[in-house]
Design an enzyme around this catalytic site. Structure first.
Site, PDB file in Angstrom:
ATOM      1  N   LYS A  78     -36.247  14.238 -26.304  1.00 31.73           N
ATOM      2  CA  LYS A  78     -36.021  13.767 -24.923  1.00 31.73           C
ATOM      3  C   LYS A  78     -37.202  12.899 -24.483  1.00 31.73           C
ATOM      4  O   LYS A  78     -38.357  13.195 -24.806  1.00 31.73           O
ATOM      5  CB  LYS A  78     -35.862  14.993 -24.011  1.00 31.73           C
ATOM      6  CG  LYS A  78     -35.468  14.677 -22.583  1.00 31.73           C
ATOM      7  CD  LYS A  78     -35.281  15.958 -21.743  1.00 31.73           C
ATOM      8  CE  LYS A  78     -34.817  15.631 -20.325  1.00 31.73           C
ATOM      9  NZ  LYS A  78     -34.622  16.842 -19.487  1.00 31.73           N
ATOM     10  N   SER A 158     -30.160  16.876 -16.715  1.00 24.69           N
ATOM     11  CA  SER A 158     -30.788  15.622 -17.022  1.00 24.69           C
ATOM     12  C   SER A 158     -30.868  15.294 -18.508  1.00 24.69           C
ATOM     13  O   SER A 158     -31.033  14.118 -18.857  1.00 24.69           O
ATOM     14  CB  SER A 158     -32.208  15.620 -16.437  1.00 24.69           C
ATOM     15  OG  SER A 158     -33.018  16.572 -17.084  1.00 24.69           O
ATOM     16  N   SER A 182     -30.937  21.670 -16.766  1.00 27.59           N
ATOM     17  CA  SER A 182     -30.825  20.429 -17.543  1.00 27.59           C
ATOM     18  C   SER A 182     -30.668  20.574 -19.047  1.00 27.59           C
ATOM     19  O   SER A 182     -30.413  19.585 -19.724  1.00 27.59           O
ATOM     20  CB  SER A 182     -32.031  19.538 -17.269  1.00 27.59           C
ATOM     21  OG  SER A 182     -31.847  18.892 -16.043  1.00 27.59           O
TER      22      SER A 182
HETATM   23  N1  GLN Z   1     -29.908  18.918 -11.831  1.00 32.18           N
HETATM   24  C1  GLN Z   1     -31.092  19.587 -11.399  1.00 32.18           C
HETATM   25  C2  GLN Z   1     -31.962  18.631 -10.607  1.00 32.18           C
HETATM   26  O1  GLN Z   1     -31.552  17.550 -10.413  1.00 32.18           O
HETATM   27  C3  GLN Z   1     -31.830  20.172 -12.554  1.00 32.18           C
HETATM   28  C4  GLN Z   1     -32.570  19.183 -13.333  1.00 32.18           C
HETATM   29  C5  GLN Z   1     -33.342  19.794 -14.447  1.00 32.18           C
HETATM   30  O2  GLN Z   1     -33.112  20.916 -14.855  1.00 32.18           O
HETATM   31  N2  GLN Z   1     -34.309  19.030 -14.919  1.00 32.18           N
HETATM   32  O3  GLN Z   1     -33.001  18.979 -10.153  1.00 32.18           O
END
Ligand code: GLN
Length: 494
Positions: A78, A158, A182
């Protein structure tokens, strides 16, 4: 060997050890697949030279018979992980041109174990998002499609690039990070396995910070066995991260017996949401039955503060983000906005941050500074911290009462169309409803693909475990995986 890219980590490891293939062969197969899959938008910085160098080195180690499990396995990383000399932008314009002079602990551990980095994977900007649409690179695309429709679906976020890459066999496995879901949400939307370890299991050193008290790295893989193998290679104590736990990492793979007789699985009533699709409700009860048939006992439980989790998360995560992102000012690294005559340092900060951050990141910085401001600190930030403590206590109480793991849906829906939710932040935030509690409580959680919906899209269930007991959690997930027998692959269109 044919179809090298379709191998799991475990299969590839065994084939490498038996000399049925080489890491160079595997790596070349993945690189070719990546070249042909540009339409998925999953890989944002390709590193073929690094990959082939590492593959050759891995083959030498394998020939010498001293190769750990990840040796020679092609993986994607990532974009949030700093990788030495390789672009690491966190999906943001503000880190354009940044080439870290160091390697994150987790990607470094994988490298030392012989894993082969193929490239960096797409993600929402600074890991803020649930659809991979806030990325400066543009969105990643889910390899799955609904029925005969050609509409492009989100791979989730994400870690959307990681999920799309693993589901489409561009790499054998990938790293992800999970602050509010995410790893688990994109895994569920693409039919793969995603493990978020206990907070403190994986070092955060060298991972670009979003919300430091919630961020945790973990593996995204095709199977639970692969999550056990890759997870163990990513975890461990790191003196460079003061929140990393000084605990031994067990041999998780050896714990995958599939025997869950006598385990007590909690079914939390608060996760039965209004408006949840019937198919998810059904999948959830079927999953529970599968665990029961495997010898576990089901018990209804209550986690009463669940409904406050999303609001608390969307106070705490932006608060921490606003502080973590203060360092991006155009001075030390990354993007600096072009300046006009007479601009001073303040204009440079302002222009750089206004141009360098996308709309979602700017929103979070504004919300974060607001909830931390003198007049509102107690009303929002401190209140959210109290709610967080209550959510954690809910979990402690059920674990103390003998629950070994908790079964819930992973997501409130299957993959949705790109463009559908991005204009409405609150609708987007609702995607995290089943996952954020786990981050707030610091617990391990895993998403396991368990079925397809009516349109042929994958759906996943989540298992939540006791802190530090990833081995046990993985074994329960393994039992669920065996019973569900999910083997579907997305039909290739890209
Ligand atoms: N979708 C969540 C956010 O926007 C979680 C994102 C994540 O776990 N990095 O904060």
């Amino acid at each position: 060997m044919s179809d090298l890219t379709r191998l799991t980590v475990a299969e590839a490891r065994d084939a490498l050890r038996k000399g049925e293939t080489t890491s160079v062969e595997l790596t070349e197969a993945c690189l070719a697949t990546i070249e042909a899959a540009g339409g998925l938008g999953a890989v944002v910085h390709k590193t073929p030279e690094i990959a082939l160098d590492r593959a050759r080195a891995a083959d030498t180690r394998l020939a010498a018979g001293e190769a750990p499990s990840m040796c020679g396995i092609p993986v994607g990383i990532k974009d949030l992980f700093c990788t030495e000399g390789v672009a690491s932008q966190a999906g943001s314009k503000i880190l354009e041109g940044f080439l870290p002079p160091y390697e994150s602990t987790v990607s470094g551990q994988l490298k030392d174990a012989g894993a082969v980095m193929l490239g960096k994977l797409n993600m929402d900007e600074f890991a803020m998002g649930s659809s991979n649409e806030t990325s400066v690179y543009g969105n990643a695309v889910n390899p799955w499609r609904a029925g005969n429709s050609e509409a492009a679906l989100t791979p989730g976020g994400s870690s959307g690039g990681s999920a799309a890459a693993v589901a489409a066999d561009l790499c054998l496995a990938a790293t992800g990070t999970d602050t509010g879901g995410s790893i688990r949400q994109p895994a569920a939307l693409t039919g793969i396995v995603g493990l978020k370890p206990t907070y403190g299991r994986c070092s955060r050193w060298g991972i670009i910070a979003f919300a430091s008290s919630l961020d945790q790295a973990g593996p995204m893989t095709k199977t639970v066995r692969d999550a056990a193998i890759m997870g163990a290679a990513m975890m461990g104590h790191d003196p460079k991260d003061s929140t990393s736990a000084d605990l031994p990492v067990p041999d998780f793979e050896a714990m995958l017996t599939g025997d869950i007789r006598g385990k007590v699985i909690g079914i939390p009533k608060e996760y039965r949401m209004d408006g949840m699709p019937q198919e998810i409700e059904t999948l959830w009860s079927e999953g529970a039955e599968m665990l029961k048939d495997a010898g576990a006992e089901l018990r209804d439980i209550s986690l009463p503060h669940t409904r406050y989790a999303l609001p608390a998360y969307y106070v705490i995560a932006p608060a921490e983000a606003s502080s973590n992102l203060a360092r991006y000012d155009g001075v030390r690294y990354g993007y600096r906005a072009p300046l006009s005559q007479g601009d001073g340092v303040t204009e440079m900060y302002e222009k750089t941050r206004a141009e360098g951050f996308g709309p979602e990141v700017r929103r979070r910085v504004m919300v974060g500074t607001y909830v931390l401001s003198a007049g509102f600190y107690d009303a929002y930030y401190n209140r959210a911290r109290k709610v967080r403590a209550l959510i954690k206590r809910d979990f402690e109480q059920v674990f103390d009462a003998g629950i070994d793991a908790i079964l819930t849906p992973a997501t409130p829906s299957a993959a949705f169309e790109l463009g559908r939710e991005i204009s409405d932040p609150v609708e987007m935030y609702l995607n995290d409803v089943f996952t954020v509690t786990v981050n707030l409580a610091g617990l391990p959680g895993i998403a396991v693909p368990t079925g397809l919906d009516r349109q042929g899209l994958p759906l996943g269930l989540q298992l939540i475990g006791r802190p530090w007991e990833e081995g046990d959690l993985l074994n329960t997930a393994y039992a669920l995986e065996q019973a569900a027998g999910f083997v579907a692959k997305p039909p290739k269109w890209w």
